[in-house]
Design a protein around this motif. Structure first.
Motif, PDB file in Angstrom:
ATOM      1  N   SER A 114       0.729  -1.132  -0.056  1.00  0.00           N
ATOM      2  CA  SER A 114       0.071   0.099   0.059  1.00  0.00           C
ATOM      3  C   SER A 114       0.953   1.240  -0.108  1.00  0.00           C
ATOM      4  O   SER A 114       1.524   1.447   0.829  1.00  0.00           O
ATOM      5  N   ILE A 115       0.772   1.923  -1.075  1.00  0.00           N
ATOM      6  CA  ILE A 115       1.441   3.273  -1.070  1.00  0.00           C
ATOM      7  C   ILE A 115       0.652   4.523  -0.948  1.00  0.00           C
ATOM      8  O   ILE A 115      -0.209   4.839  -1.759  1.00  0.00           O
ATOM      9  N   SER A 116       0.942   5.263   0.134  1.00  0.00           N
ATOM     10  CA  SER A 116       0.195   6.658   0.375  1.00  0.00           C
ATOM     11  C   SER A 116      -1.224   6.402   0.369  1.00  0.00           C
ATOM     12  O   SER A 116      -1.715   7.348   0.009  1.00  0.00           O
ATOM     13  N   VAL A 117      -1.660   5.318   1.142  1.00  0.00           N
ATOM     14  CA  VAL A 117      -3.341   5.278   1.219  1.00  0.00           C
ATOM     15  C   VAL A 117      -3.620   5.553   2.798  1.00  0.00           C
ATOM     16  O   VAL A 117      -4.540   6.079   3.180  1.00  0.00           O
ATOM     17  N   LEU A 118      -2.989   4.658   3.737  1.00  0.00           N
ATOM     18  CA  LEU A 118      -3.510   4.770   5.076  1.00  0.00           C
ATOM     19  C   LEU A 118      -3.544   6.132   5.790  1.00  0.00           C
ATOM     20  O   LEU A 118      -4.482   6.270   6.491  1.00  0.00           O
ATOM     21  N   GLU A 119      -2.635   6.811   5.481  1.00  0.00           N
ATOM     22  CA  GLU A 119      -2.912   8.486   5.997  1.00  0.00           C
ATOM     23  C   GLU A 119      -4.215   9.089   5.608  1.00  0.00           C
ATOM     24  O   GLU A 119      -4.589  10.042   6.111  1.00  0.00           O
ATOM     25  N   HIS A 120      -4.794   8.557   4.613  1.00  0.00           N
ATOM     26  CA  HIS A 120      -5.793   9.405   4.136  1.00  0.00           C
ATOM     27  C   HIS A 120      -7.320   8.537   4.811  1.00  0.00           C
ATOM     28  O   HIS A 120      -8.423   9.103   4.595  1.00  0.00           O
ATOM     29  N   MET A 121      -6.995   7.532   5.558  1.00  0.00           N
ATOM     30  CA  MET A 121      -8.200   6.742   6.073  1.00  0.00           C
ATOM     31  C   MET A 121      -8.464   7.358   7.274  1.00  0.00           C
ATOM     32  O   MET A 121      -7.858   7.871   8.346  1.00  0.00           O
ATOM     33  N   GLU A 122      -9.856   7.377   7.913  1.00  0.00           N
ATOM     34  CA  GLU A 122     -10.346   7.594   9.139  1.00  0.00           C
ATOM     35  C   GLU A 122      -9.552   6.853  10.221  1.00  0.00           C
ATOM     36  O   GLU A 122      -9.284   5.898   9.982  1.00  0.00           O
ATOM     37  N   LYS A 123      -9.681   7.588  11.379  1.00  0.00           N
ATOM     38  CA  LYS A 123      -9.015   6.784  12.540  1.00  0.00           C
ATOM     39  C   LYS A 123      -9.742   5.516  13.055  1.00  0.00           C
ATOM     40  O   LYS A 123     -10.842   5.588  12.965  1.00  0.00           O
ATOM     41  N   GLY A 124      -8.870   4.741  12.902  1.00  0.00           N
ATOM     42  CA  GLY A 124      -9.638   3.306  13.272  1.00  0.00           C
ATOM     43  C   GLY A 124     -10.047   2.486  12.247  1.00  0.00           C
ATOM     44  O   GLY A 124      -9.683   1.338  11.939  1.00  0.00           O
TER      45      GLY A 124
END
Length: 170
Positions: A133-143
């Protein structure tokens, strides 16, 4: 004539049927290719693929690539058309993966593309040799980011490898 400053980052085939190579990916893709240590014929899962060119590059190199993104990757006008069809209850079916199939075809390869949230992956346990996964997780909601990490771990084979590249802003 005004030049798009990042025009070299695309194949200039129009908004819908274009793979992208965003400027900030110039270091992330080579890093993943080098440190991913992918084995020939391996099953790869690209989580949050977008319309990026990396998945097509890896497929051309002989990897079995499956890509997942929450977006249908269609132009705004096409999305509006499908929304109107649904609103009026017209019995037409949408192939949500058609844009990705067309892009893959332009590069002489194919990928297995799915429209899904990576926090709820539609794959069986231990289905992939590699998950990235490249530069995706930081765009997701907490949790939701934690749920996504658990899902990616679930679909990764025992002894498989997961690679995550994330941008952190200070």
């Amino acid at each position: 004539e005004k030049m798009n400053k990042f025009a070299y980052c695309t194949d200039r085939r129009g908004l819908v049927h274009r793979a992208e190579f965003e400027s900030f990916k110039h270091w992330e893709y080579p890093w993943l290719i080098k440190h991913g240590e992918f084995k020939p014929g391996a099953k790869l899962l690209d989580c949050g693929c977008g319309r990026r060119i990396l998945q097509f590059y890896l497929a051309k190199k002989g990897y079995d690539v499956t890509s997942v993104d929450i977006s249908t990757l269609k132009a705004r006008q096409i999305q509006h058309f499908w929304n109107l069809m649904r609103k009026f209850g017209l019995p037409v079916t949408e192939d949500k993966a058609s844009a990705m199939k067309a892009i893959a075809g332009r590069y002489g390869t194919s990928i297995d593309f799915h429209v899904a949230n990576i926090a709820r992956l539609p794959f069986s346990d231990e289905a992939f040799d590699y998950v990235y996964s490249i530069s995706v997780l930081e765009h997701m909601e907490k949790g939701e980011d934690v749920m996504a990490m658990k899902e990616m771990s679930r679909v990764l084979k025992k002894g498989g490898k997961a690679v995550f590249l994330e941008t952190i802003a200070f």
